[in-house]
Design a protein around this motif. Sequence first.
Motif, PDB file in Angstrom:
ATOM      1  N   VAL A  60      31.089 -21.361   0.660  1.00 25.95           N
ATOM      2  CA  VAL A  60      31.810 -21.498   0.285  1.00 25.95           C
ATOM      3  C   VAL A  60      31.092 -22.810  -1.601  1.00 25.95           C
ATOM      4  CG1 VAL A  60      33.404 -24.383  -0.870  1.00 25.95           C
ATOM      5  CG2 VAL A  60      33.885 -22.789   1.215  1.00 25.95           C
ATOM      6  N   VAL A  61      29.978 -23.773  -1.349  1.00 21.69           N
ATOM      7  CA  VAL A  61      28.698 -23.338  -2.110  1.00 21.69           C
ATOM      8  C   VAL A  61      29.004 -22.574  -3.677  1.00 21.69           C
ATOM      9  CG1 VAL A  61      26.873 -25.181  -3.110  1.00 21.69           C
ATOM     10  CG2 VAL A  61      28.333 -26.023  -0.642  1.00 21.69           C
ATOM     11  N   GLU A  62      28.127 -21.305  -2.638  1.00 21.12           N
ATOM     12  CA  GLU A  62      27.862 -20.285  -3.454  1.00 21.12           C
ATOM     13  C   GLU A  62      28.974 -19.585  -4.406  1.00 21.12           C
ATOM     14  OE1 GLU A  62      24.046 -17.686  -2.461  1.00 21.12           O
ATOM     15  OE2 GLU A  62      25.740 -17.015  -0.871  1.00 21.12           O
ATOM     16  N   GLY A  63      30.052 -19.301  -3.908  1.00 23.42           N
ATOM     17  CA  GLY A  63      30.847 -18.756  -3.859  1.00 23.42           C
ATOM     18  C   GLY A  63      31.580 -19.234  -4.838  1.00 23.42           C
ATOM     19  N   ARG A  64      31.948 -20.753  -4.884  1.00 22.57           N
ATOM     20  CA  ARG A  64      32.696 -21.683  -5.452  1.00 22.57           C
ATOM     21  C   ARG A  64      34.932 -21.448  -5.405  1.00 22.57           C
ATOM     22  NH1 ARG A  64      32.053 -24.846  -8.886  1.00 22.57           N
ATOM     23  NH2 ARG A  64      32.909 -25.823  -6.839  1.00 22.57           N
ATOM     24  N   LEU A  65      34.240 -20.873  -4.298  1.00 29.20           N
ATOM     25  CA  LEU A  65      35.549 -20.731  -3.412  1.00 29.20           C
ATOM     26  C   LEU A  65      36.096 -20.862  -2.500  1.00 29.20           C
ATOM     27  CD1 LEU A  65      35.511 -16.661  -3.498  1.00 29.20           C
ATOM     28  CD2 LEU A  65      36.922 -17.561  -5.483  1.00 29.20           C
ATOM     29  N   ALA A  66      37.282 -21.149  -1.924  1.00 27.38           N
ATOM     30  CA  ALA A  66      37.843 -22.257  -1.388  1.00 27.38           C
ATOM     31  C   ALA A  66      38.106 -22.037  -0.144  1.00 27.38           C
ATOM     32  CB  ALA A  66      39.483 -22.897  -1.643  1.00 27.38           C
ATOM     33  N   ALA A  67      37.800 -22.679   1.019  1.00 28.79           N
ATOM     34  CA  ALA A  67      37.653 -21.845   2.205  1.00 28.79           C
ATOM     35  C   ALA A  67      39.387 -21.348   3.109  1.00 28.79           C
ATOM     36  CB  ALA A  67      36.915 -22.807   4.199  1.00 28.79           C
ATOM     37  N   CYS A  68      39.375 -19.625   3.599  1.00 30.45           N
ATOM     38  CA  CYS A  68      40.823 -19.107   3.683  1.00 30.45           C
ATOM     39  C   CYS A  68      41.136 -19.200   4.654  1.00 30.45           C
ATOM     40  CB  CYS A  68      40.431 -17.706   3.137  1.00 30.45           C
ATOM     41  SG  CYS A  68      39.609 -16.936   4.279  1.00 30.45           S
ATOM     42  N   ASP A  69      41.540 -19.208   5.425  1.00 23.80           N
ATOM     43  CA  ASP A  69      42.950 -19.281   6.654  1.00 23.80           C
ATOM     44  C   ASP A  69      41.906 -18.847   7.687  1.00 23.80           C
ATOM     45  OD1 ASP A  69      44.861 -20.843   5.953  1.00 23.80           O
ATOM     46  OD2 ASP A  69      46.080 -19.448   6.018  1.00 23.80           O
ATOM     47  N   ALA A  70      41.029 -17.162   7.196  1.00 22.58           N
ATOM     48  CA  ALA A  70      40.872 -16.536   8.248  1.00 22.58           C
ATOM     49  C   ALA A  70      39.043 -16.675   7.826  1.00 22.58           C
ATOM     50  CB  ALA A  70      40.325 -14.517   7.610  1.00 22.58           C
ATOM     51  N   ASP A  71      38.673 -17.543   7.204  1.00 22.40           N
ATOM     52  CA  ASP A  71      37.202 -18.736   7.551  1.00 22.40           C
ATOM     53  C   ASP A  71      37.366 -19.469   8.122  1.00 22.40           C
ATOM     54  OD1 ASP A  71      35.637 -17.267   5.060  1.00 22.40           O
ATOM     55  OD2 ASP A  71      37.311 -18.690   3.430  1.00 22.40           O
ATOM     56  N   LEU A  72      38.068 -20.353   8.820  1.00 19.58           N
ATOM     57  CA  LEU A  72      38.878 -21.345   9.573  1.00 19.58           C
ATOM     58  C   LEU A  72      39.284 -20.860  10.365  1.00 19.58           C
ATOM     59  CD1 LEU A  72      40.296 -23.988   6.768  1.00 19.58           C
ATOM     60  CD2 LEU A  72      37.778 -23.855   7.572  1.00 19.58           C
ATOM     61  N   LEU A 127      34.405 -32.408  -0.028  1.00 21.30           N
ATOM     62  CA  LEU A 127      36.052 -33.438  -0.084  1.00 21.30           C
ATOM     63  C   LEU A 127      36.963 -32.432   0.486  1.00 21.30           C
ATOM     64  CD1 LEU A 127      35.752 -36.208  -2.447  1.00 21.30           C
ATOM     65  CD2 LEU A 127      35.883 -36.070   0.631  1.00 21.30           C
ATOM     66  N   GLY A 128      36.942 -30.898  -0.306  1.00 23.39           N
ATOM     67  CA  GLY A 128      37.725 -29.338   0.328  1.00 23.39           C
ATOM     68  C   GLY A 128      37.472 -28.724   0.813  1.00 23.39           C
ATOM     69  N   LEU A 129      36.766 -28.937   1.107  1.00 21.22           N
ATOM     70  CA  LEU A 129      36.375 -28.692   2.623  1.00 21.22           C
ATOM     71  C   LEU A 129      36.651 -29.084   4.061  1.00 21.22           C
ATOM     72  CD1 LEU A 129      35.240 -25.771   4.601  1.00 21.22           C
ATOM     73  CD2 LEU A 129      33.397 -27.088   4.461  1.00 21.22           C
ATOM     74  N   GLN A 130      36.709 -29.968   4.175  1.00 20.68           N
ATOM     75  CA  GLN A 130      36.797 -31.222   4.835  1.00 20.68           C
ATOM     76  C   GLN A 130      38.134 -31.195   5.360  1.00 20.68           C
ATOM     77  OE1 GLN A 130      35.337 -35.185   4.196  1.00 20.68           O
ATOM     78  NE2 GLN A 130      35.926 -35.895   6.503  1.00 20.68           N
ATOM     79  N   ARG A 131      38.661 -31.598   3.948  1.00 21.97           N
ATOM     80  CA  ARG A 131      40.363 -31.375   3.886  1.00 21.97           C
ATOM     81  C   ARG A 131      41.368 -30.122   4.831  1.00 21.97           C
ATOM     82  NH1 ARG A 131      40.733 -32.101  -0.876  1.00 21.97           N
ATOM     83  NH2 ARG A 131      40.982 -30.593  -1.757  1.00 21.97           N
ATOM     84  N   ALA A 132      40.518 -29.090   3.976  1.00 17.58           N
ATOM     85  CA  ALA A 132      41.023 -28.284   5.063  1.00 17.58           C
ATOM     86  C   ALA A 132      40.888 -27.868   6.497  1.00 17.58           C
ATOM     87  CB  ALA A 132      40.463 -26.590   4.084  1.00 17.58           C
ATOM     88  N   ILE A 133      39.784 -28.269   6.622  1.00 22.63           N
ATOM     89  CA  ILE A 133      38.738 -28.283   8.090  1.00 22.63           C
ATOM     90  C   ILE A 133      39.954 -29.544   8.895  1.00 22.63           C
ATOM     91  CG2 ILE A 133      37.342 -29.123   9.725  1.00 22.63           C
ATOM     92  CD1 ILE A 133      35.366 -27.624   7.746  1.00 22.63           C
TER      93      ILE A 133
END
Length: 405
Positions: A60-72, A127-133
């Motif tokens: 996420v940090v490297e690509g500056r993209l939010a985690a998607c459903d497949a990632d989670l 925070l964005g990743l935590q919210r998605a998780i």
Amino acid sequence: MRIGGRPVAARLRAGAPRLTREVLDRLPAELPAYAALPAEELGGDIAEIVQHTVRLFADVVEGRLAACDADLAPQCASAAQRAEEGVPLDAILTAYQIGVEMCWRETTGQARPEELGDVLVLFADLLGLQRAIVAAVSAAYLEARRSLEGPEQSGRHALFAALLAGESADTVAGRTGVRPAARYLVLTLVLAAHPDEARPGPCAAIAARRKLRRIRQALDGFTGHPALTALDPGGGTALLPVDAAPDWPKVRALIAHAADAADTAITAAAALTEPTGIPDAVDRNTEVIRLIRSSGRGPGLYLLTDVLLDYQLSRPSAALAGLAGLLTPLDRRPELLLTLETYLTHGRDRRATAATLHLHPNTVDYRIRRVTGLTGLSPNRVEDLHRLNAALVARRTLGAGTPGG
């Protein structure tokens, strides 16, 4: 993005194994629900999820993209498993919070004043990743709980009960709303205890639930449809819907796969039948299992054809006493009975018999000669071999004792 003079993503990836160990040290120390989990689970499933989450943060940090459903997806699958094991949702979310906190400390501990902008961006990403998780894990956990307690599960229980009662397809469909399959692969399973089931406290119950979950997953994957099961830690019955007669080597492989997945020994009997034949199939399977275990055979899948002689001789018959009596001269020589049965089990291989009994091969030869001398029957004569096998089965059926018992 660089903080402390180092790229953040690279730092996270390099430190993922160490961070995982540190998180795993904290979880049982701070969360009683995780302290109750078996060590195998903490070091296996939980460790994999922790490391996956750390690496996901790096992506996420490297690509500056939010985690998607497949990632989670791995986090969601893990949440569903914890739901089945009875781990509270608040403990799961707190565990993720501990991991997020440690990632934050890892990446910002050496931040410089001029890197404040990158620190703020990193904070927003975290925070964005935590919210998605939190959202994905909570949804997966609650869905798993609903499926365990909801009407679909109740419907499957009703279907299973109707099939075990031998009801016709029309009756089952009318009462449960579900039309049964044309045929079922009926499995009767005996499960050995996993080592973690011997541990004191709640760990034993969690280990048992984990064992059963892994076995059910293996069974569900065989046909692509959910298996109907009634299993407890010691075993039970499973009904797998099939369109045609299965490839029996594949069924044997299924049992081996389930045993590996659950890390436990499985002895199974199988039969193919239409819905109305399920009660009789369960009864036959139960008898096959009894014969397998009484003869000392090891784990694996067995069919009725594997124990035809034993099965037939175990039926009430006036000939049983006569057959069992062929070995009466060995009643006071249990070591000879044990050697005879082991010798026949190993296909009359003297070296394999010797290795199993921790004897010299010459001792095996001597004992087999003594069996022949006392009974008049030699396992090395074709005309006597079947009579000796039948006599051993008859003894077990009549409760005359098992060799070496």
